[in-house]
Design a protein around this motif. Structure first.
Motif, short mmCIF file in Angstrom:
data_model
loop_
_atom_site.label_atom_id
_atom_site.label_comp_id
_atom_site.label_asym_id
_atom_site.label_seq_id
_atom_site.Cartn_x
_atom_site.Cartn_y
_atom_site.Cartn_z
N TRP A 208 52.55 5.75 26.76
CA TRP A 208 51.11 5.88 26.53
C TRP A 208 50.86 6.75 25.32
N SER A 209 49.91 6.35 24.49
CA SER A 209 49.60 7.16 23.31
C SER A 209 48.11 7.15 23.02
N GLN A 210 47.65 8.26 22.46
CA GLN A 210 46.26 8.44 22.09
C GLN A 210 46.22 8.92 20.64
N VAL A 211 45.22 8.44 19.89
CA VAL A 211 45.00 8.90 18.53
C VAL A 211 43.68 9.65 18.47
N ILE A 212 43.71 10.85 17.91
CA ILE A 212 42.51 11.66 17.76
C ILE A 212 42.20 11.75 16.28
N PHE A 213 41.12 11.10 15.86
CA PHE A 213 40.70 11.09 14.46
C PHE A 213 39.75 12.25 14.21
N GLY A 214 40.06 13.05 13.19
CA GLY A 214 39.26 14.24 12.92
C GLY A 214 39.66 15.38 13.82
N ALA A 215 40.95 15.50 14.09
CA ALA A 215 41.45 16.50 15.03
C ALA A 215 41.20 17.91 14.50
N GLY A 216 40.74 18.77 15.39
CA GLY A 216 40.50 20.17 15.05
C GLY A 216 40.93 21.08 16.18
N PRO A 217 40.83 22.39 15.99
CA PRO A 217 41.32 23.35 16.99
C PRO A 217 40.45 23.47 18.22
N GLY A 218 39.26 22.87 18.22
CA GLY A 218 38.38 22.96 19.37
C GLY A 218 38.48 21.74 20.25
N LEU A 219 37.59 20.77 20.04
CA LEU A 219 37.55 19.59 20.89
C LEU A 219 38.80 18.73 20.75
N SER B 242 20.90 29.30 11.18
CA SER B 242 19.93 28.22 10.93
C SER B 242 18.89 28.21 12.03
N GLU B 243 17.65 28.47 11.69
CA GLU B 243 16.59 28.57 12.70
C GLU B 243 16.43 27.31 13.55
N PRO B 244 16.47 26.09 12.98
CA PRO B 244 16.26 24.90 13.81
C PRO B 244 17.35 24.69 14.86
N THR B 245 18.55 25.20 14.59
CA THR B 245 19.67 24.91 15.49
C THR B 245 20.23 26.14 16.20
N ALA B 246 19.72 27.32 15.88
CA ALA B 246 20.29 28.54 16.46
C ALA B 246 20.13 28.58 17.97
N ALA B 247 19.12 27.90 18.50
CA ALA B 247 18.87 27.94 19.94
C ALA B 247 19.71 26.94 20.72
N PHE B 248 20.52 26.12 20.03
CA PHE B 248 21.37 25.16 20.73
C PHE B 248 22.34 25.89 21.64
N PRO B 249 22.62 25.33 22.82
CA PRO B 249 23.65 25.93 23.68
C PRO B 249 25.04 25.70 23.10
N VAL B 250 26.00 26.39 23.66
CA VAL B 250 27.40 26.23 23.27
C VAL B 250 28.18 25.76 24.49
N VAL B 251 29.01 24.73 24.32
CA VAL B 251 29.79 24.20 25.43
C VAL B 251 31.28 24.42 25.16
N ALA B 252 32.03 24.54 26.24
CA ALA B 252 33.48 24.73 26.12
C ALA B 252 34.15 23.40 25.82
N PRO B 253 35.03 23.35 24.84
CA PRO B 253 35.69 22.08 24.51
C PRO B 253 36.51 21.51 25.66
N ALA B 254 37.08 22.36 26.49
CA ALA B 254 37.86 21.86 27.63
C ALA B 254 36.97 21.09 28.60
N ASP B 255 35.71 21.52 28.75
CA ASP B 255 34.78 20.81 29.64
C ASP B 255 34.45 19.43 29.08
N LEU B 256 34.30 19.34 27.76
CA LEU B 256 34.03 18.04 27.14
C LEU B 256 35.23 17.12 27.26
N ALA B 257 36.42 17.67 27.10
CA ALA B 257 37.64 16.86 27.25
C ALA B 257 37.76 16.32 28.66
N ALA B 258 37.42 17.14 29.65
CA ALA B 258 37.45 16.68 31.04
C ALA B 258 36.43 15.58 31.27
N LEU B 259 35.29 15.69 30.62
CA LEU B 259 34.26 14.66 30.75
C LEU B 259 34.73 13.35 30.13
#
Length: 250
Positions: free
Chosen positions: A17-28, A212-229
């Motif tokens: 089994w193999s997976q390709v992650i395009f745009g891989a970074g240290p978070g998600l 950035s005022e328009p986006t400063a109020a955005f919440p922050v999510v844990a990348p591990a939670d997104l990966a589980a999703l």
């Protein structure tokens, strides 16, 4: 049948089994790699900067994950077929793709958005995902399984004042992905998307957004939670999209 990895057919050896992650970074990207590797997937990482990519490969390899890195400019869709072939030479086949590079085009007020700025993001956010799917689809149709996961932002779903720019392009890609899912589901192929209404913890985008005022109020999510999703979506295949955390109605 749907086996434990969410694809049609009987179980195979985990080393296949193999997976390709395009745009891989240290978070998600790394979190997705770890989540799928925990289920027996080998991981191909694709990114533009070789130094960062090598560091990610070393990090995951040290954790016992079968990982290889491939440098590529994802704003050049014509290079995708050769890239996919290189990945196949290393892993034999591709089972799952996650596409989520960070665009260079940033949030821009719609009233200030000019054609040249918008055009800069078209290859990365629209054309290359199409090229990736076209490159892997014959293989998936032949086997009767496969999955394409696409990561975007919440402005693909719900436009915001002062936060245009990437939104129109992500919305177009989201439209395409919904159609893709509807066309391929009966073939055993899944297409799903996370339209993230938050910044990802530890990412450069999250740090930059604080000023950035328009986006400063955005919440922050844990990348591990997104990966589980993503894993839940991939295995269940019961919805096309999740918008974490849930958007509030106006």
């Amino acid at each position: 049948m749907i086996d434990s990895k969410g694809v049609q057919g009987g179980p195979r050896g985990s080393d296949e089994w193999s997976q390709v992650i395009f745009g891989a970074g240290p978070g998600l990207g790394v979190s997705i790699a770890r989540r799928f590797a925990a289920e027996g997937f080998r991981i191909a990482l694709v990114a533009r900067r070789k130094d960062r990519l090598d560091a990610l490969v070393d990090q995951l390899s040290a954790e016992g994950i079968d990982t290889a890195g491939f440098t590529a400019d994802l704003s050049a869709p014509k290079e995708i077929p050769a890239l996919i072939e290189a990945i196949r030479e290393r892993f034999g086949q591709i089972d799952v793709v996650e596409y989520g590079p960070v665009p260079s085009v940033r949030f821009t007020p719609a009233a200030e958005l000019d054609p040249d700025t918008l055009a800069q993001g078209i290859p990365l956010l629209l054309l290359t995902p199409l090229a990736v799917v076209q490159a892997v689809l014959p293989e998936w149709k032949k086997r009767g399984n496969g999955a394409f996961l696409m990561t975007t932002g919440a402005t693909a779903v719900q436009p915001m004042p002062h936060a245009s720019g990437v939104g129109p392009l992500m919305a177009a890609a989201r439209n395409w992905l919904y159609s893709l899912n509807g066309e391929l589901t009966e073939s055993g192929i899944y297409a799903g998307t996370l339209s993230i209404a938050a910044f990802i913890g530890g990412s450069e985008a999250a740090e930059a957004a604080g000023a950035s005022e328009p986006t400063a109020a955005f919440p922050v999510v844990a990348p591990a939670d997104l990966a589980a999703l993503y894993w839940d979506m991939y295995t269940k295949r019961d919805r096309v999209e999740e918008v974490p955390p849930a958007l509030k109605a106006d």
